[in-house]
Design a protein around this motif. Structure first.
Motif, PDB file in Angstrom:
ATOM      1  N   MET A  23       0.773  -1.044  -0.040  1.00 54.44           N
ATOM      2  CA  MET A  23      -0.092   0.117  -0.064  1.00 54.44           C
ATOM      3  C   MET A  23       0.934   1.035  -0.005  1.00 54.44           C
ATOM      4  N   TYR A  24       0.401   2.248  -0.449  1.00 54.45           N
ATOM      5  CA  TYR A  24       1.181   3.627  -0.408  1.00 54.45           C
ATOM      6  C   TYR A  24       0.097   4.874  -0.225  1.00 54.45           C
ATOM      7  N   VAL A  25       0.941   5.600   0.347  1.00 48.12           N
ATOM      8  CA  VAL A  25       0.090   7.127   0.456  1.00 48.12           C
ATOM      9  C   VAL A  25       0.770   8.181  -0.399  1.00 48.12           C
ATOM     10  N   PHE A  26       0.496   8.821  -1.316  1.00 54.44           N
ATOM     11  CA  PHE A  26       1.112   9.857  -1.922  1.00 54.44           C
ATOM     12  C   PHE A  26       1.221  11.056  -1.261  1.00 54.44           C
ATOM     13  N   ALA A  27       2.209  11.721  -0.998  1.00 52.62           N
ATOM     14  CA  ALA A  27       2.279  12.681   0.051  1.00 52.62           C
ATOM     15  C   ALA A  27       3.180  13.893  -0.462  1.00 52.62           C
ATOM     16  N   HIS A  28       3.038  14.087  -1.975  1.00 47.09           N
ATOM     17  CA  HIS A  28       3.554  15.159  -2.518  1.00 47.09           C
ATOM     18  C   HIS A  28       2.583  16.032  -3.373  1.00 47.09           C
ATOM     19  N   ASN A  29       2.752  17.312  -3.095  1.00 47.93           N
ATOM     20  CA  ASN A  29       1.877  18.287  -4.130  1.00 47.93           C
ATOM     21  C   ASN A  29       3.094  18.834  -5.057  1.00 47.93           C
ATOM     22  N   ALA A  30       2.471  18.991  -6.337  1.00 50.40           N
ATOM     23  CA  ALA A  30       3.604  19.626  -7.293  1.00 50.40           C
ATOM     24  C   ALA A  30       3.913  20.956  -6.746  1.00 50.40           C
ATOM     25  N   GLU A  31       5.194  21.493  -6.716  1.00 56.95           N
ATOM     26  CA  GLU A  31       5.796  22.744  -6.390  1.00 56.95           C
ATOM     27  C   GLU A  31       5.098  23.811  -6.855  1.00 56.95           C
ATOM     28  N   ALA A  32       4.641  23.503  -8.310  1.00 56.67           N
ATOM     29  CA  ALA A  32       3.963  24.573  -8.801  1.00 56.67           C
ATOM     30  C   ALA A  32       2.504  24.391  -9.358  1.00 56.67           C
ATOM     31  N   GLY A  33       2.056  23.669  -8.703  1.00 60.08           N
ATOM     32  CA  GLY A  33       0.559  23.302  -9.031  1.00 60.08           C
ATOM     33  C   GLY A  33      -0.455  24.129  -7.768  1.00 60.08           C
ATOM     34  N   GLU A  34      -1.633  24.062  -8.324  1.00 57.08           N
ATOM     35  CA  GLU A  34      -2.556  24.778  -7.583  1.00 57.08           C
ATOM     36  C   GLU A  34      -2.650  24.285  -5.909  1.00 57.08           C
ATOM     37  N   ALA A  35      -2.160  23.116  -5.712  1.00 57.33           N
ATOM     38  CA  ALA A  35      -2.214  22.530  -4.216  1.00 57.33           C
ATOM     39  C   ALA A  35      -0.952  22.544  -3.393  1.00 57.33           C
ATOM     40  N   ALA A  36       0.088  23.299  -4.019  1.00 57.55           N
ATOM     41  CA  ALA A  36       1.380  23.388  -3.604  1.00 57.55           C
ATOM     42  C   ALA A  36       1.716  23.834  -2.032  1.00 57.55           C
ATOM     43  N   THR A  37       0.765  24.856  -1.662  1.00 52.53           N
ATOM     44  CA  THR A  37       0.534  25.062  -0.298  1.00 52.53           C
ATOM     45  C   THR A  37      -0.013  24.345   0.492  1.00 52.53           C
ATOM     46  N   ILE A  38      -0.526  23.551   0.190  1.00 53.70           N
ATOM     47  CA  ILE A  38      -1.451  22.555   1.209  1.00 53.70           C
ATOM     48  C   ILE A  38      -0.461  21.718   1.916  1.00 53.70           C
ATOM     49  N   SER A  39      -0.706  21.396   3.091  1.00 54.77           N
ATOM     50  CA  SER A  39       0.173  20.373   3.865  1.00 54.77           C
ATOM     51  C   SER A  39       0.085  19.242   3.284  1.00 54.77           C
ATOM     52  N   GLN A  40      -1.098  18.760   2.780  1.00 51.54           N
ATOM     53  CA  GLN A  40      -1.295  17.194   2.646  1.00 51.54           C
ATOM     54  C   GLN A  40      -1.718  16.930   0.810  1.00 51.54           C
ATOM     55  N   SER A  41      -1.177  16.005   0.372  1.00 48.12           N
ATOM     56  CA  SER A  41      -1.720  15.832  -1.014  1.00 48.12           C
ATOM     57  C   SER A  41      -3.192  15.695  -1.168  1.00 48.12           C
ATOM     58  N   VAL A  42      -3.430  16.009  -2.440  1.00 48.86           N
ATOM     59  CA  VAL A  42      -4.912  16.050  -2.535  1.00 48.86           C
ATOM     60  C   VAL A  42      -5.206  14.780  -3.540  1.00 48.86           C
ATOM     61  N   HIS A  43      -6.600  14.448  -3.571  1.00 49.61           N
ATOM     62  CA  HIS A  43      -6.783  13.187  -4.422  1.00 49.61           C
ATOM     63  C   HIS A  43      -6.599  13.401  -5.974  1.00 49.61           C
ATOM     64  N   GLY A  44      -5.757  12.447  -6.227  1.00 46.73           N
ATOM     65  CA  GLY A  44      -5.359  12.548  -7.810  1.00 46.73           C
ATOM     66  C   GLY A  44      -4.132  13.011  -8.072  1.00 46.73           C
ATOM     67  N   GLU A  45      -3.367  13.756  -7.078  1.00 47.87           N
ATOM     68  CA  GLU A  45      -2.158  14.456  -7.369  1.00 47.87           C
ATOM     69  C   GLU A  45      -1.068  13.457  -7.542  1.00 47.87           C
ATOM     70  N   ASP A  46      -1.169  12.260  -7.470  1.00 46.16           N
ATOM     71  CA  ASP A  46      -0.137  11.324  -7.909  1.00 46.16           C
ATOM     72  C   ASP A  46      -0.269  10.774  -9.414  1.00 46.16           C
ATOM     73  N   LEU A  47      -1.447  10.927 -10.205  1.00 44.62           N
ATOM     74  CA  LEU A  47      -1.741  10.553 -11.307  1.00 44.62           C
ATOM     75  C   LEU A  47      -0.623  11.446 -12.438  1.00 44.62           C
ATOM     76  N   PRO A  48      -0.336  12.179 -12.479  1.00 42.33           N
ATOM     77  CA  PRO A  48       0.718  12.926 -13.361  1.00 42.33           C
ATOM     78  C   PRO A  48       2.041  12.423 -12.956  1.00 42.33           C
ATOM     79  N   PHE A  49       2.473  12.007 -11.931  1.00 50.00           N
ATOM     80  CA  PHE A  49       3.733  11.224 -11.429  1.00 50.00           C
ATOM     81  C   PHE A  49       3.800   9.869 -12.026  1.00 50.00           C
ATOM     82  N   VAL A  50       2.348   9.044 -11.895  1.00 51.98           N
ATOM     83  CA  VAL A  50       2.455   7.642 -12.178  1.00 51.98           C
ATOM     84  C   VAL A  50       2.362   7.718 -13.797  1.00 51.98           C
ATOM     85  N   PHE A  51       1.976   8.505 -14.544  1.00 56.16           N
ATOM     86  CA  PHE A  51       2.175   8.568 -15.955  1.00 56.16           C
ATOM     87  C   PHE A  51       3.160   9.375 -16.508  1.00 56.16           C
TER      88      PHE A  51
END
Length: 120
Positions: free
Chosen positions: A1-29
């Motif tokens: 199991m994994y928990v994705f814990a990174h928000n893209a530095e230049a993304g809209e969620a960059a300042t949020i302390s936890q990763s948002v749903h779907g934030e892993d998809l660009p990294f997976v693909f």
């Protein structure tokens, strides 16, 4: 199991302390690895390495059943070492997860940590 814990530095969620749903998809693909297109300058060097690692974890899991990473020729071995973690199989006893971020770590009992403040 994994928990994705990174928000893209230049993304809209960059300042949020936890990763948002779907934030892993660009990294997976592999979006951070694109040589051209809309994401070319969007991701940092660390995020490109993270994407490479995530893709290798997932593809090696599909091939071998073990989510490991091998040393890619196009990355510095010292930089790549932080991705060489022992991602153990989940069990009810140890409840290990891989916390996927720019520096991935194996953690235990993540569900307890996440839900400790829930009022049920």
């Amino acid at each position: 199991m994994y928990v994705f814990a990174h928000n893209a530095e230049a993304g809209e969620a960059a300042t949020i302390s936890q990763s948002v749903h779907g934030e892993d998809l660009p990294f997976v693909f592999g979006a951070p690895l694109g040589a051209s297109g809309p994401f070319q300058n969007f991701y940092s060097a660390d995020e490109r390495m993270l994407s490479e690692a995530v893709m290798r974890y997932f593809s090696n899991f599909a091939k071998t059943g073990k989510p490991t990473v091998d040393w890619p020729d196009n990355f510095n071995r010292i930089d790549w070492q932080k991705y060489d973690v022992d991602w153990q199989e989940f069990s009810e006893i140890n409840q290990n997860y891989l916390l996927l971020g720019v520096t991935p770590v194996v953690v235990s009992f993540m569900r307890n940590l996440i839900t400790k403040d829930f009022n049920l």
